[in-house]
Design an enzyme around this catalytic site. Structure first.
Site, mmCIF file in Angstrom:
data_model
loop_
_atom_site.group_PDB
_atom_site.id
_atom_site.type_symbol
_atom_site.label_atom_id
_atom_site.label_comp_id
_atom_site.label_asym_id
_atom_site.label_seq_id
_atom_site.Cartn_x
_atom_site.Cartn_y
_atom_site.Cartn_z
ATOM 1 N N HIS A 192 80.930 2.660 -140.847
ATOM 2 C CA HIS A 192 82.115 2.419 -140.016
ATOM 3 C C HIS A 192 81.976 1.089 -139.305
ATOM 4 C CE1 HIS A 192 79.140 4.875 -137.879
ATOM 5 N NE2 HIS A 192 79.433 4.157 -136.814
HETATM 6 P P1 AMP Z 1 77.670 4.226 -134.247
HETATM 7 O O1 AMP Z 1 76.670 4.171 -133.176
HETATM 8 O O2 AMP Z 1 77.948 2.888 -134.857
HETATM 9 O O3 AMP Z 1 77.371 5.281 -135.263
HETATM 10 O O4 AMP Z 1 79.003 4.585 -133.525
HETATM 11 C C1 AMP Z 1 79.626 5.804 -133.664
HETATM 12 C C2 AMP Z 1 80.929 5.723 -132.918
HETATM 13 O O5 AMP Z 1 81.660 6.879 -133.267
HETATM 14 C C3 AMP Z 1 80.785 5.720 -131.416
HETATM 15 O O6 AMP Z 1 81.515 4.631 -130.897
HETATM 16 C C4 AMP Z 1 81.362 7.054 -130.972
HETATM 17 O O7 AMP Z 1 82.084 6.946 -129.776
HETATM 18 C C5 AMP Z 1 82.261 7.432 -132.106
HETATM 19 N N1 AMP Z 1 82.358 8.854 -132.400
HETATM 20 C C6 AMP Z 1 81.406 9.805 -132.260
HETATM 21 N N2 AMP Z 1 81.851 10.975 -132.739
HETATM 22 C C7 AMP Z 1 83.112 10.744 -133.195
HETATM 23 C C8 AMP Z 1 84.079 11.554 -133.802
HETATM 24 N N3 AMP Z 1 83.844 12.828 -134.083
HETATM 25 N N4 AMP Z 1 85.271 10.995 -134.137
HETATM 26 C C9 AMP Z 1 85.515 9.695 -133.875
HETATM 27 N N5 AMP Z 1 84.639 8.884 -133.287
HETATM 28 C C10 AMP Z 1 83.445 9.399 -132.963
#
Ligand code: AMP
Ligand code: ZN
Length: 277
Positions: A192
């Site tokens: 992502h």
């Molecule tokens: P990363 O540290 O790059 O994996 O970032 C994960 C991101 O996903 C963080 O900014 C979280 O706030 C976000 N996040 C965590 N769980 C969810 C979810 N179920 N749906 C959407 N965003 C999420």
């Protein structure tokens, strides 16, 4: 089998998912295909259908790196209860296992979060936004993480970048700066790209790890990732221990570089920069 306590714990910290949520057509087709593929190719434990993998979740230790700045503050403790082997399988279709780290797969199909989709990518609002505008751009195909990227993904990464740019264009009138990039060691599975405004004015931004994950080299620009892939055919992981060090970097304002002693003071301080915009 997961104990009652384990199940409860997982429910408690994973505000990210509803266990009973029905997968939409896209996800369920993927699961069916995945299960069929696995049956066709192997009888080995590693290759069991998703539902069996899920039952083993509680017995597998998570990698430390995924715990470094995971979103719910208590995830460090809670994740000791497990993660999924599914995360290590590059280029497998996305399979939801019920573990919080797979929550993006649910969110990709959640109409409340989804803001754009086409046949290659999906854009969702970050569920715990760390700034006024915070989106995630994800490929539809399964790419667990930066480590799984190969040259064949270049075009897809460029599409992801282009979509990110379009989103920032739409927010031009906000006057806010944006960055597009990836955490060098993400907490959530499924590649992502973050599209995040640089105000960092959000109640969800609470910890030093959150801060450093977006304001140090822990956050790798999307262009850098594309360039690395173009020149070396892969994305180089951070040197051993480096990512953990970055998250411990002393707090500093990202605009004027002034040192700050704690998060409340830092959060108060950065408001000045927004007001002065
Ligand atoms: P990363 O540290 O790059 O994996 O970032 C994960 C991101 O996903 C963080 O900014 C979280 O706030 C976000 N996040 C965590 N769980 C969810 C979810 N179920 N749906 C959407 N965003 C999420
Ligand atoms: Zn400042």
């Amino acid at each position: 089998m997961a104990s009652k306590t384990d199940k409860k714990k997982r429910r408690d910290f994973s505000d990210s998912e509803s266990e009973n949520e029905t997968l939409d057509k896209f996800a369920s087709v993927n699961i069916k295909t995945e299960v069929k593929k696995r049956k066709d190719f192997s009888d080995s434990e590693e290759e069991q259908p998703a539902v069996l993998v899920q039952s083993k979740v509680a017995s597998v230790k998570p990698s430390k790196q995924r715990r470094d700045f995971s979103d719910s503050e208590d995830e460090d403790e809670k994740t000791k209860k497990g993660t999924s082997r599914m995360m290590s399988g590059a280029n497998r279709p996305p399979v939801r296992t019920g573990h919080w780290s797979m929550g993006l797969l649910d969110s990709m199909n959640n109409p409340d979060l989804q803001i754009y989709k086409d046949d290659r990518i999906v854009v969702i609002k970050d569920k715990y936004p760390k700034a006024k505008y915070h989106y995630l751009v994800l490929p539809r195909i399964s790419i667990p993480s930066l480590k799984s990227l190969k040259s064949e993904h270049l075009e897809l990464l460029k599409d992801i970048h282009k979509k990110g740019r379009e989103i920032t264009e739409k927010h031009k009138s906000s006057g806010l700066d944006f960055r597009l990039g990836y955490h060098c060691v993400p907490s959530m599975s499924h590649l992502h790209m973050h599209v995040i405004s640089q105000d960092f004015n959000s109640p969800c931004l609470k910890t030093k790890k959150h801060w450093n994950s977006f304001t140090t080299q822990y956050f790798v620009g999307s262009k850098d990732i594309i360039e690395q892939l173009e020149t070396t055919g892969r994305v180089n992981p951070p040197a051993a221990g480096r990512h953990a060090e970055l998250l411990k970097t002393p707090l500093r304002c990202h605009v004027c570089r002034q040192a700050q002693t704690n998060m409340p003071k830092l959060k108060q301080h950065i408001l000045q920069h927004i007001k002065s915009k």
